[in-house]
Write a protein that holds these residues in place. Sequence first.
Motif, PDB file in Angstrom:
ATOM      1  N   ALA A  28       0.843  -1.197   0.000  1.00 43.06           N
ATOM      2  CA  ALA A  28       0.000   0.000   0.000  1.00 43.06           C
ATOM      3  C   ALA A  28       0.870   1.236   0.000  1.00 43.06           C
ATOM      4  O   ALA A  28       2.061   1.190   0.325  1.00 43.06           O
ATOM      5  N   ASN A  40      -5.167   6.866   0.147  1.00 50.52           N
ATOM      6  CA  ASN A  40      -4.346   5.666   0.276  1.00 50.52           C
ATOM      7  C   ASN A  40      -4.671   4.745  -0.892  1.00 50.52           C
ATOM      8  O   ASN A  40      -5.799   4.728  -1.386  1.00 50.52           O
ATOM      9  N   PHE A  41      -3.671   3.983  -1.334  1.00 51.52           N
ATOM     10  CA  PHE A  41      -3.923   3.037  -2.413  1.00 51.52           C
ATOM     11  C   PHE A  41      -3.239   1.712  -2.122  1.00 51.52           C
ATOM     12  O   PHE A  41      -2.259   1.651  -1.392  1.00 51.52           O
ATOM     13  N   GLN A  43      -1.600  -1.824  -4.037  1.00 54.36           N
ATOM     14  CA  GLN A  43      -0.924  -2.084  -5.303  1.00 54.36           C
ATOM     15  C   GLN A  43      -0.423  -3.514  -5.369  1.00 54.36           C
ATOM     16  O   GLN A  43      -0.007  -4.086  -4.355  1.00 54.36           O
ATOM     17  N   SER A  61      -3.298  -0.895  -9.335  1.00 64.18           N
ATOM     18  CA  SER A  61      -3.538  -0.291  -8.024  1.00 64.18           C
ATOM     19  C   SER A  61      -5.009   0.080  -7.892  1.00 64.18           C
ATOM     20  O   SER A  61      -5.753   0.111  -8.879  1.00 64.18           O
ATOM     21  N   TRP A  62      -5.422   0.331  -6.648  1.00 59.50           N
ATOM     22  CA  TRP A  62      -6.806   0.663  -6.365  1.00 59.50           C
ATOM     23  C   TRP A  62      -6.831   1.602  -5.168  1.00 59.50           C
ATOM     24  O   TRP A  62      -5.958   1.562  -4.307  1.00 59.50           O
ATOM     25  N   ILE A  63      -7.816   2.457  -5.127  1.00 60.36           N
ATOM     26  CA  ILE A  63      -8.005   3.377  -4.005  1.00 60.36           C
ATOM     27  C   ILE A  63      -8.551   2.585  -2.817  1.00 60.36           C
ATOM     28  O   ILE A  63      -9.423   1.727  -2.985  1.00 60.36           O
ATOM     29  N   LEU A  64      -8.047   2.880  -1.621  1.00 58.35           N
ATOM     30  CA  LEU A  64      -8.481   2.218  -0.392  1.00 58.35           C
ATOM     31  C   LEU A  64      -9.256   3.198   0.491  1.00 58.35           C
ATOM     32  O   LEU A  64      -8.938   4.393   0.519  1.00 58.35           O
ATOM     33  N   LYS A  70     -10.810  -2.039  -0.634  1.00 56.05           N
ATOM     34  CA  LYS A  70     -10.771  -1.521  -2.000  1.00 56.05           C
ATOM     35  C   LYS A  70     -12.044  -0.730  -2.286  1.00 56.05           C
ATOM     36  O   LYS A  70     -13.144  -1.213  -2.054  1.00 56.05           O
ATOM     37  N   SER A  74      -7.578   2.050  -9.665  1.00 59.47           N
ATOM     38  CA  SER A  74      -6.805   3.275  -9.859  1.00 59.47           C
ATOM     39  C   SER A  74      -5.862   3.052 -11.042  1.00 59.47           C
ATOM     40  O   SER A  74      -6.315   2.683 -12.111  1.00 59.47           O
ATOM     41  N   LEU A 159       3.374   9.952  -5.616  1.00 57.60           N
ATOM     42  CA  LEU A 159       3.080   8.610  -5.098  1.00 57.60           C
ATOM     43  C   LEU A 159       4.253   8.073  -4.281  1.00 57.60           C
ATOM     44  O   LEU A 159       5.412   8.371  -4.582  1.00 57.60           O
TER      45      LEU A 159
END
Length: 167
Positions: A28, A40-41, A43, A61-64, A70, A74, A159
Amino acid sequence: MGRVFTLDPTIHPDIAPLAWLVGRWEGAGVLGYPTIESANFGQEIVVSHDTRPFLRWESQSWILDDAGNKVRPSGTELGFWRPAGQGEAELLLTHPTGIVELYYGTVEPGRIELQTDGVLRSPHAKDYTAAKRMYGLVQSNLMWVMDMAAMGQPLTSHLSAELKRVD
């Protein structure tokens, strides 16, 4: 105790300085930029090879949310790491947002520093002009940071993440 890294005997000798990247990584990080809301993301990165002198790179990746769940997809990157001479490497990346990047930089044991040598954008992609990335192997984890110049902003922190090797 940290995990011991052994060099895959099928790795091409020219790509050996980058061999520590090979594997699947999960973790993350944090994203932020003057033109977007910080978040926060999560990955996942998969780095593989087929014995030729390059590595294949796949990142999702994805937004948390605040609890680490999740929320939505992203960034996605597909590309290749290539040796570029003694102590140097290239990273070629393509994004589904209409951006293609060519990074060039230096390789030291467990550390890679790159900056864009070229950025191509489709006519419908967001304004994006340059970036710098640093990858490091720190206590067996992949840590990385990225600065970006986009949307009229100068090169600014964007990032950072810490990932653990999962296989």
